[in-house]
Design an enzyme around this catalytic site. Structure first.
Site, PDB file in Angstrom:
ATOM      1  N   GLY A  73      45.587  53.130 -53.147  1.00  0.00           N
ATOM      2  CA  GLY A  73      46.658  53.262 -52.181  1.00  0.00           C
ATOM      3  C   GLY A  73      47.875  52.465 -52.581  1.00  0.00           C
ATOM      4  N   ALA A 202      40.615  56.554 -51.530  1.00  0.00           N
ATOM      5  CA  ALA A 202      39.256  57.065 -51.349  1.00  0.00           C
ATOM      6  C   ALA A 202      38.316  56.049 -50.740  1.00  0.00           C
ATOM      7  CB  ALA A 202      38.706  57.545 -52.695  1.00  0.00           C
ATOM      8  N   CYS A 327      44.081  42.542 -49.407  1.00  0.00           N
ATOM      9  CA  CYS A 327      45.004  42.195 -50.487  1.00  0.00           C
ATOM     10  C   CYS A 327      45.590  40.800 -50.326  1.00  0.00           C
ATOM     11  CB  CYS A 327      46.121  43.226 -50.566  1.00  0.00           C
ATOM     12  SG  CYS A 327      45.539  44.900 -50.922  1.00  0.00           S
TER      13      CYS A 327
END
Length: 396
Positions: A73, A202, A327
């Site tokens: 992404g 995914a 992240c």
């Protein structure tokens, strides 16, 4: 360890057995390069195109040829922000993003600034909602791109994308949405949303890590980030990760079929968790919109404690949760999302994010609800903020 409960599905999901089985042949049996002009390459290329069609079907009326496979992404967001803006820089150099975008969007916008672009950041309200009128007021004649995420991965808030898209379209700008947190979880239809580009990953819907996609509406110019090959119609060069792409396609196919059933289960578990935590842990705030939120997402701020310690103690009891985006989970900083929503740094430091998934049970939820209060109590006993609160409460 007295339990083992995984409530960090927003960080990543396990690969479904059916997805793994679909991927396995492409590691050693069907190993040809998709660009090769022979039978080995033909089989790999066919597998990619089948996965492309399945991925397109997950987001409504998208055409397969509009899907660009990426590694994540984050890469999809980078490709969208930089590639779309640079592709229209002859029309203007103004970009609009919201304050609570993922860093892959915010930092990409910052990179554009170094190339002479101007970036406007629109605020959010206390629930993390972008006001479409704020976007409209920020639009200018030289605005070429607007990016607002479909749903926020840290607080679960779902944005009014259709309304925002209408205003962006009237101004003649392109509209990208980061739908990594929502694709495969919520019904996503690019035609109904009215967007020009959409990012997905995914591993958010039980596919493999290292596989993502960017949908770009046909006719929209996108400059590639890399040079070197003609893969993905020249938009993303490099030999394709065939097993991961096949896995993404299979996961997308299953998600489209099971989405309604999954969402009903997730919503019930999410609400059970929210009610349990708010009922048993005083001075806890539910973050994000109370109803317009992802069905699998519950997020809180627990006052008077430091969130990292809470996460570590929960982990010692077999509970996997998060304090925000995976992240930035090790950054030890208050979430930029929570700060943008108007929470103080002190309160934002006590963030707790729980996301349920297909393996979650009511027993898991009940275990977390019973395990969390004594941990919070223990941390508050050591907290000078809690001591100050008690002292003020006694009127001293």
């Amino acid at each position: 360890m007295t339990g083992r409960v995984y409530l960090d599905y927003a960080a990543t999901t396990p690969v479904l057995p059916e997805v793994l089985q679909a991927m396995l042949p492409y590691f050693n049996e069907v190993y040809g390069n998709p660009l090769s002009i022979h039978a080995w390459g033909d089989r790999a290329r066919q597998a990619i195109e089948e996965a492309r069609a399945k991925t397109a079907s997950l987001i409504g009326v998208a055409r397969p040829e509009e899907i660009i496979f990426t590694s994540s992404g984050t890469e999809s967001n980078n490709m969208a922000i930089k590639g779309l803006a640079l592709g229209r820089q002859d029309k203007g150099k103004h970009v609009i993003v919201s304050e609570i975008e993922h860093f892959s969007v915010l930092h990409s916008a910052r990179t554009l600034q170094k190339s002479g672009f101007e970036v406007t950041t629109v605020p959010v309200d206390r629930n993390g909602v972008v006001n479409p009128d704020d976007v409209a007021r920020s639009l200018r004649k030289d605005t070429v791109l607007v990016s607002v995420m479909h749903a926020n991965g840290e607080v679960g808030t779902i944005q009014p994308i259709k309304e925002i898209a209408g205003k962006v379209r009237e101004a003649g700008a392109l509209f990208h949405t980061d739908a990594v947190a929502s694709t495969g979880i919520l019904p996503v239809n690019v035609a109904e949303l009215g967007v020009d580009a959409l990012s997905m990953a995914a591993n958010q819907f039980y596919g493999p890590k290292g596989a993502g996609a960017l949908w770009v509406r046909r006719g929209v110019r996108l400059l590639p980030l890399m040079d070197g090959g003609v893969q993905e119609d020249g938009r993303r060069p490099g030999t394709e990760n065939v097993p991961a792409i096949v896995g993404m396609g299979k996961a997308a196919e299953i998600a489209r079929i099971e989405m309604t059933e999954r969402a009903a289960k997730f919503t019930a578990l999410r609400d059970r968790l929210i009610q349990g935590v708010l009922g048993k842990v005083p001075y806890t705030i539910l973050t994000g919109h109370p109803t317009q939120r992802l069905p699998n997402h519950a997020s809180f701020c627990v006052e008077f404690i430091e969130g990292e310690a809470m996460l570590m103690l929960l982990s010692s009891q077999g509970v996997a949760v998060s304090s925000g985006s995976a992240c930035t989970s090790r950054a030890l900083k208050a979430s930029h999302v929570l700060i943008a929503m108007g929470l103080s740094h002190e309160i934002a430091q006590g963030s707790l994010m729980c996301t349920v998934g297909i393996g979650t049970t009511e027993a898991d939820i009940d275990y977390v609800v019973e395990t969390l209060p004594p941990i919070v109590g223990r941390l508050r006993e050591m907290s000078p903020l809690w001591a100050k609160h008690l002292k003020q409460g006694k009127g001293e």
